[in-house]
Each structure stands twice: as C-alpha cells, then as structure tokens.
Design a protein around this motif. Structure first.
Motif, PDB file in Angstrom:
ATOM      1  N   LYS A 168      38.027  32.752  40.100  1.00  0.00           N
ATOM      2  CA  LYS A 168      38.516  31.617  40.880  1.00  0.00           C
ATOM      3  C   LYS A 168      39.846  31.157  40.311  1.00  0.00           C
ATOM      4  CE  LYS A 168      35.795  28.385  38.080  1.00  0.00           C
ATOM      5  NZ  LYS A 168      34.678  27.436  38.112  1.00  0.00           N
ATOM      6  N   ASP A 171      38.209  24.275  42.776  1.00  0.00           N
ATOM      7  CA  ASP A 171      38.066  25.713  42.564  1.00  0.00           C
ATOM      8  C   ASP A 171      38.197  26.460  43.880  1.00  0.00           C
ATOM      9  OD1 ASP A 171      37.645  25.314  39.858  1.00  0.00           O
ATOM     10  OD2 ASP A 171      35.462  25.378  40.023  1.00  0.00           O
ATOM     11  N   PHE A 214      37.717  29.979  45.228  1.00  0.00           N
ATOM     12  CA  PHE A 214      37.014  31.182  44.783  1.00  0.00           C
ATOM     13  C   PHE A 214      37.626  32.440  45.371  1.00  0.00           C
ATOM     14  CE2 PHE A 214      34.088  27.787  43.969  1.00  0.00           C
ATOM     15  CZ  PHE A 214      33.475  28.159  42.793  1.00  0.00           C
ATOM     16  N   GLU A 215      37.439  33.537  44.646  1.00  0.00           N
ATOM     17  CA  GLU A 215      37.979  34.837  45.037  1.00  0.00           C
ATOM     18  C   GLU A 215      36.854  35.863  45.068  1.00  0.00           C
ATOM     19  OE1 GLU A 215      40.997  35.461  42.055  1.00  0.00           O
ATOM     20  OE2 GLU A 215      41.877  33.493  42.466  1.00  0.00           O
ATOM     21  N   ASN A 225      28.234  27.530  40.019  1.00  0.00           N
ATOM     22  CA  ASN A 225      28.936  28.778  39.736  1.00  0.00           C
ATOM     23  C   ASN A 225      27.977  29.878  39.301  1.00  0.00           C
ATOM     24  OD1 ASN A 225      31.674  28.009  40.272  1.00  0.00           O
ATOM     25  ND2 ASN A 225      31.643  26.820  38.387  1.00  0.00           N
TER      26      ASN A 225
END
Length: 154
Positions: free
Chosen positions: A87, A102, A104-105, A143
């Motif tokens: 992230k 955050d 996210f990826e 997370n």
C-alpha cells in the motif's frame, strides 16, 4: 505503546483524488502470526522497518511496535512471512487530528481506507470530506485480513 484505539473509514475515491495531499510512502507488510485475535506484523517502509505485536478485537487493541534494521526485516520477510499486502500511506492532518490514508495495491487495489487514532473510544472528531462509511468493526478491513482474503475476492 500499550493500547491502540483506532477507527477506520472507507474513502470516497472521487473526493480523495480531488483532495490536496502530501506525497505518500510505499509500504510492504507481512504477517508472521495472523490469527483472529492476535498478529505479529513486519512492515517495511523505505529504509525503516517495524515489528509489531497486536492482540484483541474492535477499536481498542493492545499494540507493541519496535523499529528494527531494514536489512534484518528483509531477511525476516523472506524467511517467515507467508501473507502480505502492499500500500501507499498518506499522513494528513484534518481538524487537528492525524489521519492515515492507505491506498492499497496488488490484490487489494481499489480499496482506500482512512484511519484515525484516538485517546479514548468516545473521543469526538470531525470527518474529512473524503471519509465515508465507518468500517471499524468489520474485520475484513484489518490489514491482516486483507492479506489472506484480499479485496479483489469480495
């Protein structure tokens, strides 16, 4: 650290894109222990790394965090981490409160979550314009949960 009191909110993508924000920091997080009520997390952010122990459920949880050498964190990641997330984190002050946003990826791409740490569970604060639905009590947004059940699978 002791007790972390944290609330989480989904972020409106259009309002976030239009918001004035600082440069974000890429992070890689992995989990050495990832159980429902306790985790041991390894986080690498640039040349800084942390080992974090968390336990409990809800918005108040025990948290102990220790900075460790980044080269050791890389080796720990390689040897002990089975699940992880990537992230970019943005630190934004809004109405005198620090928010961590955050983006996210990877398998969690498309998810943006804002977190605020509080002094107590009943502390009042003002929501930024880009903060939407609260998800503090939805474990899917932890997370640690995203590392095993990513957003793309929902």
């Amino acid at each position: 650290m002791g007790i972390e009191i944290e609330r989480k909110f989904l972020v409106d993508h259009k309002k976030w894109e239009a918001a004035d924000k600082p440069e974000g920091q890429k992070m890689q997080q992995g989990y050495i222990v990832n159980e429902q009520d306790r985790t041991i997390r390894l986080r690498i952010a640039g040349d800084i790394a942390y080992l974090t122990f968390k336990s409990g459920k809800g918005i108040s949880r025990h948290e102990f965090e220790y900075e460790i050498p980044a080269n050791e964190a890389t080796e720990l990641f390689r040897q002990f981490v089975k699940t992880g997330i990537e992230k970019t984190r943005y630190h934004i002050t809004y109405a005198d409160k620090l928010w961590e946003v955050d983006v996210f990826e990877g398998d969690n791409e498309g998810l943006i979550v804002a977190e605020i740490e509080l002094d107590n569970e009943y502390e009042q604060f003002e929501l930024p314009p880009w903060a939407g639905q609260e998800v503090s009590h939805d474990g899917r947004y932890y997370n640690s949960s995203l590392s095993v059940n990513p957003f793309k699978n929902w």
